[in-house]
Design a protein around this motif. Structure first.
Motif, short mmCIF file in Angstrom:
data_model
loop_
_atom_site.label_atom_id
_atom_site.label_comp_id
_atom_site.label_asym_id
_atom_site.label_seq_id
_atom_site.Cartn_x
_atom_site.Cartn_y
_atom_site.Cartn_z
N LEU A 165 13.25 9.96 -6.36
CA LEU A 165 13.35 8.89 -7.35
C LEU A 165 14.48 7.94 -6.98
CD1 LEU A 165 12.00 8.03 -9.99
CD2 LEU A 165 13.77 9.30 -11.21
N ASP A 166 15.60 8.49 -6.54
CA ASP A 166 16.73 7.67 -6.10
C ASP A 166 16.34 6.84 -4.88
OD1 ASP A 166 19.63 6.93 -6.09
OD2 ASP A 166 19.55 7.97 -4.15
N THR A 167 15.61 7.44 -3.95
CA THR A 167 15.15 6.71 -2.76
C THR A 167 14.32 5.50 -3.16
OG1 THR A 167 15.19 8.69 -1.38
CG2 THR A 167 13.77 6.89 -0.65
N LEU A 168 13.39 5.69 -4.10
CA LEU A 168 12.55 4.58 -4.55
C LEU A 168 13.36 3.54 -5.32
CD1 LEU A 168 9.23 6.28 -5.70
CD2 LEU A 168 9.64 4.92 -3.64
N ALA A 169 14.28 3.99 -6.15
CA ALA A 169 15.12 3.04 -6.89
C ALA A 169 15.89 2.16 -5.91
CB ALA A 169 16.08 3.79 -7.81
N ARG A 170 16.45 2.76 -4.89
CA ARG A 170 17.19 1.98 -3.88
C ARG A 170 16.24 1.05 -3.13
NH1 ARG A 170 22.35 4.29 -2.25
NH2 ARG A 170 22.79 6.08 -3.57
N TYR A 171 15.07 1.53 -2.80
CA TYR A 171 14.09 0.72 -2.06
C TYR A 171 13.73 -0.54 -2.85
CZ TYR A 171 9.98 -0.68 0.49
OH TYR A 171 9.07 -1.41 1.22
N PHE A 172 13.52 -0.38 -4.16
CA PHE A 172 13.13 -1.51 -4.99
C PHE A 172 14.32 -2.30 -5.53
CE2 PHE A 172 9.17 1.09 -5.51
CZ PHE A 172 8.32 0.16 -4.93
N GLY A 173 15.53 -1.92 -5.12
CA GLY A 173 16.72 -2.65 -5.55
C GLY A 173 17.12 -2.40 -6.98
N ILE A 174 16.76 -1.25 -7.51
CA ILE A 174 17.12 -0.89 -8.88
C ILE A 174 18.43 -0.13 -8.84
CG2 ILE A 174 16.48 0.45 -10.92
CD1 ILE A 174 13.53 0.08 -10.00
N ARG A 175 19.47 -0.74 -9.38
CA ARG A 175 20.76 -0.07 -9.50
C ARG A 175 20.84 0.50 -10.90
NH1 ARG A 175 24.95 -4.27 -8.61
NH2 ARG A 175 26.34 -2.49 -8.80
N PRO A 184 0.83 -1.20 0.00
CA PRO A 184 0.00 0.00 0.00
C PRO A 184 0.87 1.26 0.00
CG PRO A 184 -0.71 -1.53 1.72
CD PRO A 184 0.58 -2.05 1.17
N VAL A 185 0.39 2.29 -0.67
CA VAL A 185 1.13 3.55 -0.78
C VAL A 185 1.44 4.12 0.60
CG1 VAL A 185 0.99 5.93 -1.60
CG2 VAL A 185 0.30 4.07 -3.10
N ARG A 186 0.51 4.02 1.52
CA ARG A 186 0.72 4.57 2.87
C ARG A 186 1.92 3.90 3.55
NH1 ARG A 186 -4.01 5.55 6.97
NH2 ARG A 186 -3.87 7.53 5.90
N ARG A 187 2.01 2.59 3.42
CA ARG A 187 3.13 1.86 4.03
C ARG A 187 4.45 2.22 3.37
NH1 ARG A 187 3.50 -4.65 4.58
NH2 ARG A 187 5.48 -4.71 5.67
N LEU A 188 4.45 2.32 2.04
CA LEU A 188 5.65 2.71 1.32
C LEU A 188 6.07 4.12 1.73
CD1 LEU A 188 7.75 1.95 -0.81
CD2 LEU A 188 6.20 2.86 -2.55
N ALA A 189 5.11 5.01 1.90
CA ALA A 189 5.40 6.37 2.34
C ALA A 189 6.07 6.35 3.71
CB ALA A 189 4.13 7.20 2.37
N ASP A 190 5.54 5.55 4.60
CA ASP A 190 6.13 5.44 5.95
C ASP A 190 7.56 4.92 5.90
OD1 ASP A 190 3.77 6.37 7.09
OD2 ASP A 190 3.05 4.36 7.63
N GLN A 191 7.81 3.97 5.02
CA GLN A 191 9.13 3.34 4.95
C GLN A 191 10.17 4.17 4.21
OE1 GLN A 191 8.76 -0.70 3.60
NE2 GLN A 191 7.62 -1.31 5.41
N THR A 192 9.72 5.03 3.29
CA THR A 192 10.68 5.81 2.49
C THR A 192 10.76 7.27 2.90
OG1 THR A 192 9.02 6.34 0.81
CG2 THR A 192 10.35 4.34 0.46
N GLY A 193 9.76 7.76 3.61
CA GLY A 193 9.75 9.18 3.96
C GLY A 193 9.21 10.08 2.86
N ILE A 194 8.70 9.48 1.80
CA ILE A 194 8.10 10.25 0.69
C ILE A 194 6.60 10.29 0.96
CG2 ILE A 194 7.74 10.36 -1.80
CD1 ILE A 194 10.27 8.56 -2.07
N SER A 195 5.99 11.45 0.81
CA SER A 195 4.57 11.58 1.15
C SER A 195 3.72 10.66 0.29
CB SER A 195 4.10 13.02 1.00
OG SER A 195 3.85 13.34 -0.35
#
Length: 71
Positions: A55-65, A25-36
């Motif tokens: 964008l970099d935060t999300l890339a790192r979160y999803f393991g995208i190098r 859920p977007v809410r949980r992802l927001a809590d984990q990444t700090g992005i609203s």
């Protein structure tokens, strides 16, 4: 996963795709990444671009190098 992308837009596509495939859920992802949650929902629905930092935060979160060329 190492993705060589030439543009910021190509990185957006990869991250948006990972976000769309995620069942989190977007809410949980927001809590984990700090992005609203509003920013995430708008990005997911292609209504808004994200800053490079987010964008970099999300890339790192999803393991995208990635390597950006000509940035």
């Amino acid at each position: 996963m190492l993705a060589t992308v030439r543009t910021y837009d190509a990185l957006e596509v990869k991250v948006r795709s990972a976000l769309g495939q995620s069942e989190m859920p977007v809410r949980r992802l927001a809590d984990q990444t700090g992005i609203s949650k509003t920013h995430l929902a708008n990005f997911k629905n292609e209504k808004r671009k994200l800053s490079f930092q987010n964008l970099d935060t999300l890339a790192r979160y999803f393991g995208i190098r990635y390597i950006l060329k000509n940035f």
